[in-house]
Design a protein around this motif. Structure first.
Motif, mmCIF file in Angstrom:
data_model
loop_
_atom_site.group_PDB
_atom_site.id
_atom_site.type_symbol
_atom_site.label_atom_id
_atom_site.label_comp_id
_atom_site.label_asym_id
_atom_site.label_seq_id
_atom_site.Cartn_x
_atom_site.Cartn_y
_atom_site.Cartn_z
ATOM 1 N N ASN A 1 9.316 -1.636 5.861
ATOM 2 C CA ASN A 1 8.679 -2.599 4.962
ATOM 3 C C ASN A 1 8.648 -2.122 3.516
ATOM 4 O O ASN A 1 8.301 -2.887 2.620
ATOM 5 N N PHE A 2 8.971 -0.828 3.294
ATOM 6 C CA PHE A 2 8.934 -0.260 1.951
ATOM 7 C C PHE A 2 10.317 0.248 1.559
ATOM 8 O O PHE A 2 11.045 0.801 2.396
ATOM 9 N N LYS A 3 10.639 0.080 0.305
ATOM 10 C CA LYS A 3 11.880 0.638 -0.244
ATOM 11 C C LYS A 3 11.487 1.733 -1.234
ATOM 12 O O LYS A 3 10.892 1.458 -2.273
ATOM 13 N N ILE A 4 11.796 2.980 -0.884
ATOM 14 C CA ILE A 4 11.385 4.121 -1.702
ATOM 15 C C ILE A 4 12.586 5.020 -1.970
ATOM 16 O O ILE A 4 13.299 5.412 -1.044
ATOM 17 N N THR B 1 7.061 1.337 -12.154
ATOM 18 C CA THR B 1 8.090 1.339 -11.114
ATOM 19 C C THR B 1 7.678 2.095 -9.864
ATOM 20 O O THR B 1 8.384 2.060 -8.860
ATOM 21 N N GLY B 2 6.563 2.801 -9.920
ATOM 22 C CA GLY B 2 6.136 3.552 -8.751
ATOM 23 C C GLY B 2 5.204 4.683 -9.070
ATOM 24 O O GLY B 2 4.069 4.462 -9.508
ATOM 25 N N PRO C 1 0.804 -1.238 0.000
ATOM 26 C CA PRO C 1 0.000 0.000 0.000
ATOM 27 C C PRO C 1 0.833 1.282 0.000
ATOM 28 O O PRO C 1 0.301 2.370 0.213
ATOM 29 N N ALA C 2 2.156 1.139 -0.220
ATOM 30 C CA ALA C 2 3.047 2.291 -0.098
ATOM 31 C C ALA C 2 2.655 3.427 -1.038
ATOM 32 O O ALA C 2 2.729 4.608 -0.668
ATOM 33 N N THR C 3 2.231 3.096 -2.275
ATOM 34 C CA THR C 3 1.896 4.145 -3.243
ATOM 35 C C THR C 3 0.721 4.980 -2.768
ATOM 36 O O THR C 3 0.749 6.217 -2.841
ATOM 37 N N ASP C 4 -0.317 4.337 -2.258
ATOM 38 C CA ASP C 4 -1.489 5.077 -1.778
ATOM 39 C C ASP C 4 -1.131 5.958 -0.585
ATOM 40 O O ASP C 4 -1.603 7.098 -0.477
ATOM 41 N N ILE C 5 -0.304 5.438 0.327
ATOM 42 C CA ILE C 5 0.101 6.237 1.487
ATOM 43 C C ILE C 5 0.925 7.437 1.024
ATOM 44 O O ILE C 5 0.745 8.562 1.512
ATOM 45 N N LEU C 6 1.822 7.193 0.069
ATOM 46 C CA LEU C 6 2.675 8.267 -0.440
ATOM 47 C C LEU C 6 1.848 9.362 -1.106
ATOM 48 O O LEU C 6 2.100 10.557 -0.907
ATOM 49 N N ILE C 7 0.850 8.984 -1.900
ATOM 50 C CA ILE C 7 -0.009 9.977 -2.546
ATOM 51 C C ILE C 7 -0.697 10.851 -1.508
ATOM 52 O O ILE C 7 -0.774 12.079 -1.647
#
Length: 275
Positions: free
Chosen positions: A63-66, A37-38, A15-21
């Motif tokens: 848990n996420f690599k950004i 890729t992201g 869910p990293a993309t949604d949290i980042l947005i």
């Protein structure tokens, strides 16, 4: 105007993309394009402040690599980017949101959107769920506000569903102009567009208010929305997570708005309130 494009490499994507947005939206980023890729995220160079990304919650999660890189882009260079990534979406069996270069859809509501830098193509969970709310609720003869209109897609569907007076407001000039273009493109000249924020709502009354923004702005503006709702009016809110629903509902309840139901997708919420 000059924009900064941030290219985020995200692993795993959800869910990293949604949290980042959500986090980037609170920092002032205006538009997002998910890719293989992201995520590509865009902010006006004039709004950028050094170190804005240093405290991103999601990037500190083990848990996420950004990682990310950035570059300047001119506003007019956006067209090729969104055209590569914009695919038509279907909302239920009655509505299609597509770009001008896609073939017409054989559905009841065929909406043509050229998003450019504006949020609101229907791809994100929040927009999609708000469109679903509009499809199943009565808009015939109603006065409607689309607050934070982005592309104007919600205002356009509300109009096609029978709304009479529709206002679309966004603080960003690009969104304001883009909504005007899309209103014309969908033969909805009656929709009135304005550039600004909730200060424009003084002495206004609406049967329905649609606000797909973000948690913090919603919490700040809910009292204003409540004052603007006509008797037996309806408020639809989106742009926040399931864990934010209690805070949003409590704020609404404090101003006479009762929670009725919500639609959820991937932890994103679109909630309905009535007075």
């Amino acid at each position: 105007m000059v924009y900064l494009e941030y290219d985020f490499k995200i692993d795993p994507p959800q869910p990293a993309t949604d949290i980042l947005i959500a986090e980037l939206g609170e920092l002032g980023f205006e538009s997002f394009v998910e890719n293989e890729t992201g995520l590509l995220a865009y902010i006006l160079k004039s709004e950028w402040k050094g170190g804005m990304l240093s405290e991103l919650f999601v990037s500190q999660n083990p848990n996420f690599k950004i990682s990310w890189t950035s570059k300047e882009i001119e506003q007019q260079n956006w067209n090729a980017e969104w055209e590569k990534n914009f695919h038509p979406i279907k909302v239920g069996d009655r509505c299609m949101v597509r770009a001008p270069f896609h073939d017409p859809a054989k559905v009841e509501y065929d909406i043509v959107i050229e998003p450019k830098m504006s949020f609101g193509t229907g791809h994100h969970e929040t927009t999609h769920r708000m469109l679903e709310h509009i499809l199943v609720n009565d808009f015939e003869g109603k006065s409607v506000l689309d607050m934070g209109c982005g592309t104007g897609v919600l205002a356009i569907l509300a109009k096609k569903r029978g709304a009479t007076d529709v206002d679309a407001i966004d603080i960003d000039e690009w969104c304001y102009l883009n909504t005007q273009e899309n209103v014309e493109r969908n033969n909805c000249p009656e929709i009135k567009t304005y550039q600004g924020d909730s200060n424009l709502l003084k002495d206004k009354k609406y049967d329905v208010i649609l606000a797909n923004i973000n948690r913090n702005i919603l919490l700040e503006d809910i009292p204003i929305y409540a004052d603007c709702l006509a008797k037996e009016g309806t408020l639809f809110l989106s742009g926040f997570y399931l864990e934010d629903l209690d805070a949003i509902s409590s704020k609404c309840a404090a101003h006479g708005l009762e929670f009725e139901k919500n639609l959820e997708k991937n932890n994103w919420i679109a909630a309905k309130y009535v007075n």
